[in-house]
Write a protein that holds these residues in place. Sequence first.
Motif, mmCIF file in Angstrom:
data_model
loop_
_atom_site.group_PDB
_atom_site.id
_atom_site.type_symbol
_atom_site.label_atom_id
_atom_site.label_comp_id
_atom_site.label_asym_id
_atom_site.label_seq_id
_atom_site.Cartn_x
_atom_site.Cartn_y
_atom_site.Cartn_z
ATOM 1 N N ASN A 183 0.848 -1.185 0.000
ATOM 2 C CA ASN A 183 0.000 0.000 0.000
ATOM 3 C C ASN A 183 0.878 1.226 0.000
ATOM 4 O O ASN A 183 1.622 1.464 0.950
ATOM 5 N N PRO A 184 0.809 1.989 -1.040
ATOM 6 C CA PRO A 184 1.680 3.173 -1.102
ATOM 7 C C PRO A 184 1.184 4.326 -0.254
ATOM 8 O O PRO A 184 1.843 5.359 -0.190
ATOM 9 N N GLY A 185 0.016 4.204 0.366
ATOM 10 C CA GLY A 185 -0.503 5.284 1.193
ATOM 11 C C GLY A 185 -1.184 6.388 0.433
ATOM 12 O O GLY A 185 -1.320 7.496 0.945
ATOM 13 N N ILE A 186 -1.614 6.126 -0.804
ATOM 14 C CA ILE A 186 -2.354 7.118 -1.577
ATOM 15 C C ILE A 186 -3.690 6.516 -1.997
ATOM 16 O O ILE A 186 -3.928 5.312 -1.845
ATOM 17 N N SER A 187 -4.561 7.357 -2.501
ATOM 18 C CA SER A 187 -5.901 6.911 -2.860
ATOM 19 C C SER A 187 -5.871 5.993 -4.072
ATOM 20 O O SER A 187 -4.935 6.049 -4.881
ATOM 21 N N PRO A 188 -6.885 5.129 -4.228
ATOM 22 C CA PRO A 188 -6.929 4.251 -5.407
ATOM 23 C C PRO A 188 -6.934 5.027 -6.716
ATOM 24 O O PRO A 188 -6.258 4.623 -7.673
ATOM 25 N N GLN A 189 -7.692 6.099 -6.762
ATOM 26 C CA GLN A 189 -7.761 6.869 -7.999
ATOM 27 C C GLN A 189 -6.403 7.449 -8.368
ATOM 28 O O GLN A 189 -6.000 7.422 -9.542
ATOM 29 N N ARG A 190 -5.715 7.978 -7.376
ATOM 30 C CA ARG A 190 -4.397 8.564 -7.632
ATOM 31 C C ARG A 190 -3.405 7.504 -8.093
ATOM 32 O O ARG A 190 -2.620 7.732 -9.018
ATOM 33 N N ASP A 212 0.115 -3.444 -11.404
ATOM 34 C CA ASP A 212 0.201 -4.611 -10.523
ATOM 35 C C ASP A 212 0.065 -4.193 -9.064
ATOM 36 O O ASP A 212 -0.614 -4.874 -8.260
ATOM 37 N N THR A 213 0.666 -3.063 -8.686
ATOM 38 C CA THR A 213 0.521 -2.555 -7.320
ATOM 39 C C THR A 213 -0.921 -2.189 -7.021
ATOM 40 O O THR A 213 -1.436 -2.457 -5.924
ATOM 41 N N TYR A 214 -1.564 -1.616 -7.991
ATOM 42 C CA TYR A 214 -2.977 -1.244 -7.801
ATOM 43 C C TYR A 214 -3.827 -2.489 -7.540
ATOM 44 O O TYR A 214 -4.681 -2.500 -6.643
ATOM 45 N N ILE A 215 -3.614 -3.544 -8.337
ATOM 46 C CA ILE A 215 -4.420 -4.756 -8.171
ATOM 47 C C ILE A 215 -4.169 -5.394 -6.812
ATOM 48 O O ILE A 215 -5.103 -5.836 -6.132
ATOM 49 N N LYS A 216 -2.915 -5.440 -6.383
ATOM 50 C CA LYS A 216 -2.598 -6.054 -5.096
ATOM 51 C C LYS A 216 -3.109 -5.221 -3.926
ATOM 52 O O LYS A 216 -3.482 -5.757 -2.883
ATOM 53 N N THR A 217 -3.138 -3.914 -4.093
ATOM 54 C CA THR A 217 -3.567 -3.040 -2.996
ATOM 55 C C THR A 217 -5.077 -2.932 -2.919
ATOM 56 O O THR A 217 -5.659 -2.942 -1.825
#
Length: 311
Positions: A183-190, A212-217
């Motif tokens: 989790n990068p600590g930012i919103s999904p949209q961002r 890939d980070t988006y899907i995992k998060t």
Amino acid sequence: MARSFRSIQATMTRLGRGIAVRTSSSRRARETARMNMRRGVPVAAQAALILTALAAGPVAAQEEHQIMADIRILQMQTQELHVLVSGLAQALADVTSQVDEQAAMNRKAFADSRLLVDTVADGIRILREKVDDTNVRISSFSQEVEALRLSIPRMPMPVMGDTVEDGGEGPVAIAPPIAQPANPGISPQRLYEMAWADYSTGQWSLAITGFDTYIKTFPRSDLADDAQFYIGETLYNDGRFADAVGAYDQAMGTYPTGDIVPEAQYKRGLALDRLGDTEEARQAFQTIVDEFPDSRMAALARQALDRLNRP
């Protein structure tokens, strides 16, 4: 007014009768004189008759006075009627003026009401836009909060060991940490927009990592199937057609009800065709035609089948 008309009518009737009587009497006297002259009546006798007629003069004068009186009455009644008509005309003019004033007031009131309605409508529209903007901000804020919540690591819970016979406790076993999604600590949209920006600029490696980070998060996000599809698109654009086929298969297998399935199947067929697997590509295109006949991808798939079926 009706009574005045009736009075004038009666006066004119009496006047007409008096004139008719006087005219009739004069006509009879002249006729009588002519007949006497024809019969040879002496002049003396005729003079006597004339004197007799003159004796009836006061009666004719009285009738003439009566006629003059009736004429004066008729003139007075005509003046009264004229005054009455003038009064009615003035009253009608006053009523017309009042009606015009009322109509002008009604038009002004209608215009004011219309202006008020337009003002209220504009206010409602502005309020609705502000509400929509607030909802967007609240949604973005909620995503930020969710991202921060997921970025907080969970502390592992210790597992107590078995109790020894002398009442002491054995060694304490620590449970292995639970794997958490990155989790990068930012919103999904961002996060999605960042990956899309890398894809749009041809930064293939960064784009694949971002999607890939988006899907995992955020695996349950509405854009998760799109992110998996664009991993396949990135691999396809990078010339890695075999990996692209695997990414498209994963998009359709993980998200079978997603709206990206027809396009993923079509791009899978294109990748298979680039790999030289014509039969598998033909099956992929035919699947789109059979399962999604009304979609835009079905039309493209029919064109691809026509191309593959050419000798």
